[in-house]
Design a protein around this motif. Sequence first.
Motif, short mmCIF file in Angstrom:
data_model
loop_
_atom_site.label_atom_id
_atom_site.label_comp_id
_atom_site.label_asym_id
_atom_site.label_seq_id
_atom_site.Cartn_x
_atom_site.Cartn_y
_atom_site.Cartn_z
N VAL A 67 0.85 -1.20 0.00
CA VAL A 67 0.00 0.00 0.00
C VAL A 67 0.88 1.25 0.00
O VAL A 67 0.65 2.19 -0.78
N GLY A 70 2.62 2.45 -3.17
CA GLY A 70 1.81 3.19 -4.12
C GLY A 70 2.09 4.69 -4.09
O GLY A 70 2.02 5.36 -5.12
N SER A 154 -1.44 -4.10 -7.76
CA SER A 154 -2.82 -4.39 -7.35
C SER A 154 -3.04 -5.88 -7.16
O SER A 154 -3.60 -6.32 -6.14
N TYR A 157 -1.19 -7.22 -4.10
CA TYR A 157 -1.86 -6.86 -2.84
C TYR A 157 -3.07 -7.76 -2.59
O TYR A 157 -3.24 -8.31 -1.49
N GLY A 192 -8.34 1.82 -2.66
CA GLY A 192 -7.54 1.12 -3.67
C GLY A 192 -8.24 1.07 -5.01
O GLY A 192 -7.60 1.23 -6.07
N TYR A 195 -7.95 4.45 -6.53
CA TYR A 195 -6.55 4.60 -6.96
C TYR A 195 -6.35 3.99 -8.35
O TYR A 195 -5.81 4.64 -9.25
N CYS A 196 -6.81 2.77 -8.54
CA CYS A 196 -6.64 2.09 -9.83
C CYS A 196 -7.53 2.71 -10.91
O CYS A 196 -7.10 2.92 -12.05
#
Length: 224
Positions: A67, A70, A154, A157, A192, A195-196
Amino acid sequence: MDAPATERKPLDSAEMGVIAHLYRGEVYRSTIWRTRLDTTTNWSVVTLGVALSITYSSPQASPLPLVLVGILIIFFLMLEARRYRYFNVWRARCRWIELHFIAPILKDGDLHLDDHWQDRLADDYLHPRYHVSMWTAVGRRIRRNYFWILLIQSFAYLGKLMVHPVPVTSFGELVGRAAIGPIPGWAVLGLGGVYCLSWGLISVWSGRADTARARKRRDPLGMG
């Protein structure tokens, strides 16, 4: 009768020599900045590799490094996009000279100065500016390199959450493992996803903007 003020006299040998040296200098600058792009990409790959090594070192290791990495990846992406904007200036000038100076000499010996391509190049030197926006540069770097970096981050994780310390048996257990201190798992997974998704949308928007810009060009190659 005097020639029109807008008419450009043919280039003499000395002026052509200056342009040849100018082209060599622009090639050198574009090469240096291209190397700097590779450097930031390498930093992103190395930091992600370190995070993967720490996270998967044991079943009890925390997924938090994936995390936190990132943040570094975002920093390197923005830095690389800024460097790309500089690189794109030198690259465009090199290609412009190749297209309008070197290629005509090799093909028919006529530089076609009446097309005023030299005016556009001169204006770029008189009034230097970036040829692409920051977000366009970010989108291009994501499509070229960072898509795969973000994809690996991704999946690594999510894979960590699903297999360590033991394979998950329900979605609720997956959400529980994603919690970071007082931050609930659903919030971490939601951030997340944003974020992506945000980087993906920037990449798609940039690609469509590049396509639209190419269709509107009146010349076979535009600066930028």
